[in-house]
Design an enzyme around this catalytic site. Structure first.
Site, PDB file in Angstrom:
ATOM      1  N   LYS A 292       0.842  -1.192   0.000  1.00 35.80           N
ATOM      2  CA  LYS A 292       0.000   0.000   0.000  1.00 35.80           C
ATOM      3  C   LYS A 292       0.884   1.251   0.000  1.00 35.80           C
ATOM      4  O   LYS A 292       1.684   1.447   0.900  1.00 35.80           O
ATOM      5  CB  LYS A 292      -0.924  -0.008   1.216  1.00 35.80           C
ATOM      6  CG  LYS A 292      -1.839  -1.225   1.238  1.00 35.80           C
ATOM      7  CD  LYS A 292      -2.775  -1.234   2.417  1.00 35.80           C
ATOM      8  CE  LYS A 292      -2.011  -1.293   3.709  1.00 35.80           C
ATOM      9  NZ  LYS A 292      -2.880  -1.528   4.876  1.00 35.80           N
TER      10      LYS A 292
ATOM     11  N   THR B 241      -9.995   9.414   7.914  1.00 34.81           N
ATOM     12  CA  THR B 241      -9.317   8.279   7.295  1.00 34.81           C
ATOM     13  C   THR B 241      -9.042   7.158   8.295  1.00 34.81           C
ATOM     14  O   THR B 241      -8.333   6.206   7.980  1.00 34.81           O
ATOM     15  CB  THR B 241      -7.980   8.728   6.682  1.00 34.81           C
ATOM     16  OG1 THR B 241      -7.168   9.298   7.718  1.00 34.81           O
ATOM     17  CG2 THR B 241      -8.196   9.735   5.565  1.00 34.81           C
TER      18      THR B 241
ATOM     19  N   GLY C 271      -9.001   3.898  10.106  1.00 35.01           N
ATOM     20  CA  GLY C 271      -9.399   2.551   9.734  1.00 35.01           C
ATOM     21  C   GLY C 271      -9.271   2.225   8.262  1.00 35.01           C
ATOM     22  O   GLY C 271      -9.772   1.202   7.807  1.00 35.01           O
ATOM     23  N   THR C 272      -8.569   3.062   7.517  1.00 33.37           N
ATOM     24  CA  THR C 272      -8.454   2.849   6.073  1.00 33.37           C
ATOM     25  C   THR C 272      -7.823   1.497   5.752  1.00 33.37           C
ATOM     26  O   THR C 272      -8.350   0.721   4.948  1.00 33.37           O
ATOM     27  CB  THR C 272      -7.633   3.987   5.431  1.00 33.37           C
ATOM     28  OG1 THR C 272      -8.263   5.226   5.744  1.00 33.37           O
ATOM     29  CG2 THR C 272      -7.561   3.837   3.932  1.00 33.37           C
ATOM     30  N   GLY C 273      -6.691   1.195   6.367  1.00 29.80           N
ATOM     31  CA  GLY C 273      -6.002  -0.067   6.090  1.00 29.80           C
ATOM     32  C   GLY C 273      -6.803  -1.276   6.533  1.00 29.80           C
ATOM     33  O   GLY C 273      -6.879  -2.289   5.824  1.00 29.80           O
ATOM     34  N   CYS C 274      -7.407  -1.178   7.705  1.00 25.32           N
ATOM     35  CA  CYS C 274      -8.223  -2.289   8.215  1.00 25.32           C
ATOM     36  C   CYS C 274      -9.443  -2.517   7.325  1.00 25.32           C
ATOM     37  O   CYS C 274      -9.840  -3.663   7.076  1.00 25.32           O
ATOM     38  CB  CYS C 274      -8.678  -1.995   9.636  1.00 25.32           C
ATOM     39  SG  CYS C 274      -7.329  -1.819  10.806  1.00 25.32           S
TER      40      CYS C 274
END
Length: 179
Positions: free
Chosen positions: A89, A121, A123-126
Site C-alpha cells: 500500500k 481516514t 481505519g483505512t487499512g483495516c
C-alpha cells in the site's frame, strides 16, 4: 504462536493478514520478537499480506520505501518469504494518486486511486483488508479482488465526511451504499 497453530490446525482458504505493527504516530504496536515471528512463521501461512510502507520496512528490517521501484522490491522480498500474494500500500508516498502494487508469483499489477481531501481516514487499512477478505471468496483471483476492494474503500473515503461523528480524525464510511 496461537494464530500460527490455529492456521495449521484449521486450514482455511484466502487468509488475509493486515500487518498492523505501527501506530499512525510511528510508535510500535508489537514487540520485536513478535515482528520476527510474524515474518518467519505467519507470513508463510497466509494468502495475502497488506503492508503499508513503514510496516514492510519493519518486517524486512530496512528503510521505508520512498518510490514505487523500492516499494515493489520490498514487496518481492515479502513474497519470497512464502505468502501467496502481497499488496503493497503506497499511501505514504507523496504522489498525486495513491499507488498500490499487487505482487504474486504470476505477476505484478498497479492500482491507483485519487487522494481524497478528508481528515476522516481512521481505519483505512483495516477496511481494505476486511474488504479483501470478504470479496476474495466471490471472485476468481486477487487482481479482481483488489480492484473491487479498492473501489469500495474509495467510495467509503469519498463519503467519510458525511458521517459527522466524533471530533478529530473520524472513520471512513463503511455503510456508504446504504446510508
Amino acid at each position: 504462536d496461537v494464530v500460527c497453530d490455529k492456521l495449521q490446525q484449521y486450514p482455511i482458504p484466502f487468509v488475509v493478514l493486515d500487518t498492523v505493527m505501527l501506530a499512525k504516530s510511528g510508535d510500535p504496536l508489537l514487540q520485536p520478537d513478535a515482528i520476527d515471528k510474524m515474518f518467519t512463521q505467519l507470513l508463510p501461512r497466509v494468502d495475502l499480506i497488506t503492508p503499508n510502507l513503514p510496516e514492510a520496512a519493519a518486517l524486512l528490517g530496512c528503510d521505508i520505501a520512498t518510490d514505487e521501484t523500492t516499494m515493489k522490491q520490498q514487496g518481492e522480498a515479502l513474497l519470497y518469504q512464502g505468502c501467496q500474494a502481497v499488496l503493497m500500500k503506497g499511501g505514504h508516498l507523496s504522489e498525486k494518486e495513491s499507488p498500490d502494487w499487487l505482487l504474486t508469483q504470476d505477476g505484478q499489477w498497479r492500482f491507483t486511486s485519487p487522494r481524497i481531501n478528508t481528515k476522516n481516514t481512521h481505519g483505512t487499512g483495516c477496511t481494505l483488508s476486511a474488504a479483501l477478505a470478504a470479496i476474495r471468496p466471490q471472485v476468481s483471483d486477487w487482481q479482481n479482488c483488489v480492484k473491487q476492494a479498492k473501489a469500495y474503500l474509495q467510495q467509503a473515503l469519498e463519503q467519510a465526511d458525511s458521517l459527522k461523528v466524533g471530533q478529530g480524525f473520524g472513520p471512513v464510511h463503511h455503510f456508504h451504499r446504504w446510508w
